[in-house]
Design an enzyme around this catalytic site. Structure first.
Site, PDB file in Angstrom:
ATOM      1  CB  SER A 197     -40.490 -35.428  -7.959  1.00  0.00           C
ATOM      2  OG  SER A 197     -40.784 -35.804  -6.625  1.00  0.00           O
ATOM      3  CG  ASP A 254     -45.334 -33.611   4.686  1.00  0.00           C
ATOM      4  OD1 ASP A 254     -46.258 -34.011   5.434  1.00  0.00           O
ATOM      5  OD2 ASP A 254     -45.142 -34.071   3.547  1.00  0.00           O
TER       6      ASP A 254
END
Length: 335
Positions: free
Chosen positions: A15, A130
């Protein structure tokens, strides 16, 4: 919502992030936003991220999402989510501007904000998976917010996004994630400890040379007795805070809710003792510090369909020669 796409401010493996401005003034949306975009054929993780973010609209420590839409650009259909714009970039960028680490008062303040966000994430039944400096965005003068939920999952559930094997950023991964492919709330706490250590020293909590093979680092994390660095220059309550984060057994690692009451983030005097409500077994290790090697600023992400068991077997036998890895973000322009 009608909006206009601006310049690129970040780029990842799948992205890209752009500045965006709404076509009409609205009290519900700011005059400047960030839009995260990807082709529709690769949009499953981004759509999942949007669904998760909408559940945290009232949490000031989590990046706000203003909605999503589809556009057609250069003949291709694109999926977009509209996000709060972080005017000062992320903690990794902020740290790079400093010759060393951040002032201790700033580290305490940012740590408490991250903990508040993690506490809400875990309370609502999610694991971020994450947590790292690049995914903690700096909004305004001092606010930090947790972002990038692309790898997030429901607690006590397997991943349902079709990606198997090790995932995340190895420098921040917990021992159980590497050795057993387990990603629960404790993994976020371990990663938070790595973030705090790095904010204090300006160096990754795992000391690695720039040419260190990723398999060797993962073996140290998942199967050794070594721990990330607990900085000597950190105050006593800060060291104790990191000990609670760096407990190798996730069952005795402290939770976000417990850590929110730790003296390190309640801003009490550094020589104050932890509150008696924390009645967990004492952490024990032969050493508080890992071996000090040449520091590297490299970040590694791994997401693979290869069997975790096979990967660990290769690590153990030394047959794994190399892995492909890239940073989640390529900084194009400092915000």
């Amino acid at each position: 919502m009608n909006w206009v796409r601006g310049e690129v401010i970040g780029k990842g493996s799948f992205s890209s992030v752009y500045l965006a401005t709404p076509r009409r003034d609205s009290a519900e949306t700011p005059s400047l936003m960030a839009v995260k975009s990807v082709s529709v054929s690769q949009s499953s993780l981004l759509q999942k991220e949007k669904d998760i973010l909408t559940q945290f609209e009232d949490c000031p420590e989590i990046l706000r999402c203003f909605g999503d839409d589809f556009t057609v650009e250069d003949g291709k259909e694109v999926y977009n989510i509209l996000l709060e714009f972080a005017s000062r970039g992320n903690l990794h960028q902020l740290l790079k501007k400093s010759d060393m680490g951040l002032p201790l008062s700033d580290v305490r303040y940012h740590t408490r904000s991250i903990l508040r966000g993690l506490s809400m994430i875990h309370e609502k039944g999610f694991v971020h998976c994450d947590i790292k400096l690049q995914n903690i965005l700096v909004c305004g003068s001092t606010e930090v917010k947790i972002a990038d939920f692309g790898l997030a999952k429901k607690r006590n559930c397997d991943f349902d996004d079709g990606v198997s094997g090790l995932r995340g950023t190895p420098l921040y991964m917990s021992p159980e994630s590497v050795s057993s492919n387990v990603y629960e709330t404790g993994a976020d706490i371990w990663a938070l400890g790595c973030v705090v250590s790095e904010l204090v020293t300006g160096k990754p909590a795992w000391r690695c040379r720039s040419d260190t093979d990723i398999s060797g680092l993962l073996y140290r994390i998942g199967f050794g007795e070594e721990l990330p660095v607990i900085p000597d220059e950190l105050c006593d309550d800060g060291k104790d805070f990191l000990i609670r984060c760096f407990t190798r057994d996730p069952m005795t690692r402290w939770t976000a809710e417990m850590l929110l009451n730790h003296p390190f983030v309640t801003l009490v005097d550094s020589d104050a003792s932890p509150r008696s409500a924390f009645d967990f077994p004492e952490w024990r290790s032969p050493s508080l510090h890992s071996r000090s090697l040449t520091c590297s600023e490299e970040e590694w992400d791994c997401s693979t369909s290869e069997s975790t068991v096979e990967r660990i077997r290769q690590l153990d036998t030394g047959k794994l020669q190399s892995w492909s890895f890239t940073s989640t973000w390529i900084d194009v322009r400092d915000a």
